[in-house]
Design an enzyme around this catalytic site. Sequence first.
Site, PDB file in Angstrom:
ATOM      1  N   LYS A 177       0.933  -1.430   0.777  1.00 23.24           N
ATOM      2  CA  LYS A 177      -0.212   0.080   0.201  1.00 23.24           C
ATOM      3  C   LYS A 177       0.826   1.221  -0.003  1.00 23.24           C
ATOM      4  O   LYS A 177       2.101   0.996   0.460  1.00 23.24           O
ATOM      5  CB  LYS A 177      -1.205   0.217   1.635  1.00 23.24           C
ATOM      6  CG  LYS A 177      -1.732   1.102   1.252  1.00 23.24           C
ATOM      7  CD  LYS A 177      -3.202   0.034   0.945  1.00 23.24           C
ATOM      8  CE  LYS A 177      -4.951   1.307   0.196  1.00 23.24           C
ATOM      9  NZ  LYS A 177      -5.397  -0.148   1.289  1.00 23.24           N
ATOM     10  N   GLY A 198     -20.144   6.826   7.030  1.00 27.75           N
ATOM     11  CA  GLY A 198     -19.233   7.252   6.184  1.00 27.75           C
ATOM     12  C   GLY A 198     -20.147   7.122   5.470  1.00 27.75           C
ATOM     13  O   GLY A 198     -20.035   6.004   4.883  1.00 27.75           O
ATOM     14  N   VAL A 199     -20.131   8.013   4.401  1.00 29.95           N
ATOM     15  CA  VAL A 199     -21.185   7.997   2.948  1.00 29.95           C
ATOM     16  C   VAL A 199     -20.708   8.226   1.817  1.00 29.95           C
ATOM     17  O   VAL A 199     -21.461   8.890   1.131  1.00 29.95           O
ATOM     18  CB  VAL A 199     -22.439   7.997   2.860  1.00 29.95           C
ATOM     19  CG1 VAL A 199     -23.651   6.515   3.593  1.00 29.95           C
ATOM     20  CG2 VAL A 199     -22.750   9.479   4.268  1.00 29.95           C
ATOM     21  N   GLY A 200     -18.998   7.459   1.665  1.00 33.79           N
ATOM     22  CA  GLY A 200     -18.388   7.813   0.827  1.00 33.79           C
ATOM     23  C   GLY A 200     -18.339   7.831  -0.731  1.00 33.79           C
ATOM     24  O   GLY A 200     -19.792   6.960  -0.893  1.00 33.79           O
ATOM     25  N   ASN A 201     -17.995   7.359  -1.509  1.00 34.32           N
ATOM     26  CA  ASN A 201     -17.341   6.032  -2.393  1.00 34.32           C
ATOM     27  C   ASN A 201     -18.049   5.411  -2.557  1.00 34.32           C
ATOM     28  O   ASN A 201     -18.899   4.656  -3.874  1.00 34.32           O
ATOM     29  CB  ASN A 201     -16.215   6.285  -3.163  1.00 34.32           C
ATOM     30  CG  ASN A 201     -15.614   7.150  -3.902  1.00 34.32           C
ATOM     31  OD1 ASN A 201     -16.565   8.009  -4.078  1.00 34.32           O
ATOM     32  ND2 ASN A 201     -14.077   7.883  -3.737  1.00 34.32           N
ATOM     33  N   VAL A 202     -17.458   4.433  -1.626  1.00 37.58           N
ATOM     34  CA  VAL A 202     -17.569   3.061  -1.526  1.00 37.58           C
ATOM     35  C   VAL A 202     -19.198   2.817  -1.194  1.00 37.58           C
ATOM     36  O   VAL A 202     -20.132   2.610  -1.675  1.00 37.58           O
ATOM     37  CB  VAL A 202     -17.295   2.123  -0.490  1.00 37.58           C
ATOM     38  CG1 VAL A 202     -17.812   0.773  -0.305  1.00 37.58           C
ATOM     39  CG2 VAL A 202     -15.881   1.800  -1.465  1.00 37.58           C
ATOM     40  N   ALA A 203     -19.714   3.305   0.183  1.00 39.56           N
ATOM     41  CA  ALA A 203     -21.312   3.539   1.277  1.00 39.56           C
ATOM     42  C   ALA A 203     -22.283   4.450  -0.082  1.00 39.56           C
ATOM     43  O   ALA A 203     -23.578   3.746   0.488  1.00 39.56           O
ATOM     44  CB  ALA A 203     -21.066   4.065   2.273  1.00 39.56           C
ATOM     45  N   TYR A 204     -21.968   4.988  -0.342  1.00 41.62           N
ATOM     46  CA  TYR A 204     -22.822   5.386  -1.283  1.00 41.62           C
ATOM     47  C   TYR A 204     -24.042   4.594  -2.261  1.00 41.62           C
ATOM     48  O   TYR A 204     -24.671   4.114  -2.620  1.00 41.62           O
ATOM     49  CB  TYR A 204     -22.343   6.466  -2.600  1.00 41.62           C
ATOM     50  CG  TYR A 204     -23.939   7.016  -3.566  1.00 41.62           C
ATOM     51  CD1 TYR A 204     -24.557   7.825  -2.594  1.00 41.62           C
ATOM     52  CD2 TYR A 204     -23.378   6.744  -4.588  1.00 41.62           C
ATOM     53  CE1 TYR A 204     -25.608   8.212  -3.815  1.00 41.62           C
ATOM     54  CE2 TYR A 204     -24.241   7.077  -5.283  1.00 41.62           C
ATOM     55  CZ  TYR A 204     -25.752   8.340  -5.518  1.00 41.62           C
ATOM     56  OH  TYR A 204     -26.275   7.935  -5.898  1.00 41.62           O
TER      57      TYR A 204
HETATM   58  N1  NAI Z   1     -13.159   2.661  -2.136  1.00 44.45           N
HETATM   59  C1  NAI Z   1     -12.490   1.559  -2.417  1.00 44.45           C
HETATM   60  O1  NAI Z   1     -12.692   0.907  -3.064  1.00 44.45           O
HETATM   61  C2  NAI Z   1     -12.426   0.326  -1.156  1.00 44.45           C
HETATM   62  C3  NAI Z   1     -12.106   1.570   0.113  1.00 44.45           C
HETATM   63  N2  NAI Z   1     -11.518   0.567   0.754  1.00 44.45           N
HETATM   64  C4  NAI Z   1     -11.784   1.227   2.721  1.00 44.45           C
HETATM   65  O2  NAI Z   1     -13.424   1.350   2.527  1.00 44.45           O
HETATM   66  C5  NAI Z   1     -12.825   2.900   2.730  1.00 44.45           C
HETATM   67  C6  NAI Z   1     -14.738   3.680   2.440  1.00 44.45           C
HETATM   68  O3  NAI Z   1     -13.440   4.094   1.477  1.00 44.45           O
HETATM   69  P1  NAI Z   1     -14.018   5.066   0.040  1.00 44.45           P
HETATM   70  O4  NAI Z   1     -15.688   5.008  -0.067  1.00 44.45           O
HETATM   71  O5  NAI Z   1     -13.471   5.053  -1.322  1.00 44.45           O
HETATM   72  O6  NAI Z   1     -13.636   6.318   0.963  1.00 44.45           O
HETATM   73  P2  NAI Z   1     -14.619   8.074   0.337  1.00 44.45           P
HETATM   74  O7  NAI Z   1     -12.940   8.503   1.297  1.00 44.45           O
HETATM   75  O8  NAI Z   1     -14.560   7.949  -0.297  1.00 44.45           O
HETATM   76  O9  NAI Z   1     -15.196   7.976   1.871  1.00 44.45           O
HETATM   77  C7  NAI Z   1     -15.119   7.805   2.687  1.00 44.45           C
HETATM   78  C8  NAI Z   1     -16.380   8.796   3.851  1.00 44.45           C
HETATM   79  O10 NAI Z   1     -15.799   8.721   5.194  1.00 44.45           O
HETATM   80  C9  NAI Z   1     -16.126  10.019   5.997  1.00 44.45           C
HETATM   81  N3  NAI Z   1     -15.743  10.539   6.617  1.00 44.45           N
HETATM   82  C10 NAI Z   1     -14.271  10.509   7.400  1.00 44.45           C
HETATM   83  N4  NAI Z   1     -14.223  10.299   8.648  1.00 44.45           N
HETATM   84  C11 NAI Z   1     -15.027   9.963   8.832  1.00 44.45           C
HETATM   85  C12 NAI Z   1     -16.206  10.284  10.534  1.00 44.45           C
HETATM   86  N5  NAI Z   1     -15.189  10.136  11.354  1.00 44.45           N
HETATM   87  N6  NAI Z   1     -17.297  10.052  10.642  1.00 44.45           N
HETATM   88  C13 NAI Z   1     -17.936  10.135   9.742  1.00 44.45           C
HETATM   89  N7  NAI Z   1     -17.496   9.676   8.493  1.00 44.45           N
HETATM   90  C14 NAI Z   1     -16.659   9.754   8.311  1.00 44.45           C
HETATM   91  C15 NAI Z   1     -15.126  10.894   4.556  1.00 44.45           C
HETATM   92  O11 NAI Z   1     -16.067  12.447   4.565  1.00 44.45           O
HETATM   93  C16 NAI Z   1     -16.542  10.427   3.512  1.00 44.45           C
HETATM   94  O12 NAI Z   1     -17.105  11.175   2.836  1.00 44.45           O
HETATM   95  C17 NAI Z   1     -11.678   3.164   3.954  1.00 44.45           C
HETATM   96  O13 NAI Z   1     -11.108   2.005   5.167  1.00 44.45           O
HETATM   97  C18 NAI Z   1     -10.737   2.809   2.393  1.00 44.45           C
HETATM   98  O14 NAI Z   1      -9.610   1.993   2.601  1.00 44.45           O
HETATM   99  C19 NAI Z   1     -11.370  -0.468   1.151  1.00 44.45           C
HETATM  100  C20 NAI Z   1     -10.992  -1.306   0.162  1.00 44.45           C
HETATM  101  C21 NAI Z   1     -11.809  -0.542  -1.355  1.00 44.45           C
HETATM  102  C1  COI Z   2      -8.302  -1.645  -5.253  1.00 40.69           C
HETATM  103  C2  COI Z   2      -7.629  -1.137  -4.593  1.00 40.69           C
HETATM  104  C3  COI Z   2      -8.863   0.087  -3.429  1.00 40.69           C
HETATM  105  C4  COI Z   2      -7.190  -1.920  -3.470  1.00 40.69           C
HETATM  106  C5  COI Z   2      -6.736  -1.421  -1.945  1.00 40.69           C
HETATM  107  O1  COI Z   2      -6.108  -1.251  -1.719  1.00 40.69           O
HETATM  108  C6  COI Z   2      -7.987  -1.989  -1.163  1.00 40.69           C
HETATM  109  O2  COI Z   2      -9.073  -3.142  -1.112  1.00 40.69           O
HETATM  110  O3  COI Z   2      -7.843  -1.704   0.052  1.00 40.69           O
END
Ligand code: NAI
Ligand code: COI
Length: 365
Positions: free
Chosen positions: A79, A179-185
Amino acid sequence: MIFEVMTKYDYEQLVFCQDKNSGLKAIIAIHDTTLGPALGGCRMWNYQTEEEAITDALRLARGMTYKNAAAGLNLGGGKSVIIGDPKKDKSEELFRAFGRFIQGLNGRYITAEDVGTTVEDMDLIYMETKYVTGVSPAFGSSGNPSPVTAYGVYRGMKATAKVAFGDDSLKGKTVAVQGVGNVAYNLCKYLHEEGAQLIVTDINPDSVKRAVQEFGAQAVNPNEIYDVDCDIFAPCALGAVVNDETIERFKCKVIAGAANNQLKEDRHGDMLEQKGIVYAPDYVINAGGVINVADELYGYNRERAMKKVEGIYDTILKVFEISERDGIPSYKAADRMAEERIESVRKSRSTFLSNERSILHFDHR
Ligand SMILES: NC(=O)C1=CN([C@@H]2O[C@H](COP(=O)(O)OP(=O)(O)OC[C@H]3O[C@@H](n4cnc5c(N)ncnc54)[C@H](O)[C@@H]3O)[C@@H](O)[C@H]2O)C=CC1
Ligand SMILES: CC(C)CC(=O)C(=O)O
């Protein structure tokens, strides 16, 4: 201190990257490459200290070794983190400089998106190295992994519900999403379509608003999410949210979400077990993204990738079977499954294989 940590958890390599022109300060952590090159995303975050950045890179890299092994991928774990504010500090020079450092590792590390980085950033890295995935589909790549991660989490959540409630339907279940970011949305979309009730929180009010408007979610303040009455708690922000303080507060029966490194320490997995909370190990349930980007290495085929991501359902069930069979908590069962695969491949790899650097190719006779 760094070598002590690297030795304790058997890290192979830690690379510090500095480029004055672009302001790049990045760390690449390679944990274990027994199964293949280390694949794991690049996080951009405004770390307050260098120690915090190093610790994050190390913990996330080790998680990738287990994630890739448990997902059945021929990939090791790594990573990277870029120190900086993703809203202010991004530039073409920065990502291209970073791409050149990745190229310097000659394929030992392959990057992708993580928190704070996007497909556009990967496209910039791709200008300097082919060791990057999650690049724009226009390049024959798989694009943003987040929606696929969400699908995998949804599948894994259903499997965990089957174990916890005896039925995998999420209709009528209350899911609290942190957290409703990229994944959670995207996860909320699947849950809403299946008829789950959603409670959401985020530090970004716009993200909360979108979930309320589109999915009829109930919004709570970030610190209240641990106290809400719900069936399932889905951590989808940052790590270490399962800890001494929060375990006391949880009212859920299941924890299943996308965030990496959800347990602050391993012992918190034992505490969940004692409290009767069914925990879907983070790196098993959130492997959809890496399974999807890894498919690019064979020439991306979406159908093949999605089929594999669907299999997260069965992998989660297998983890709970091991947990039951061996009388251990689910997080330990997942570790056992991943470690056994790595060990068996390590042993079979000790067999001699000829390559251009082997003694057979230095033929001076
Ligand atoms: N994007 C992916 O494909 C993958 C993501 N993950 C993990 O999933 C998690 C979310 O990833 P993404 O959705 O990509 O990130 P993102 O940055 O799009 O979403 C994270 C959300 O959490 C919010 N947030 C941060 N701190 C917070 C708190 N204390 N309370 C409430 N909300 C908070 C942010 O404002 C943001 O909307 C991360 O831990 C990431 O490492 C794991 C595997 C793959
Ligand atoms: C494609 C990725 C988001 C891979 C990764 O770093 C993860 O699964 O945490």
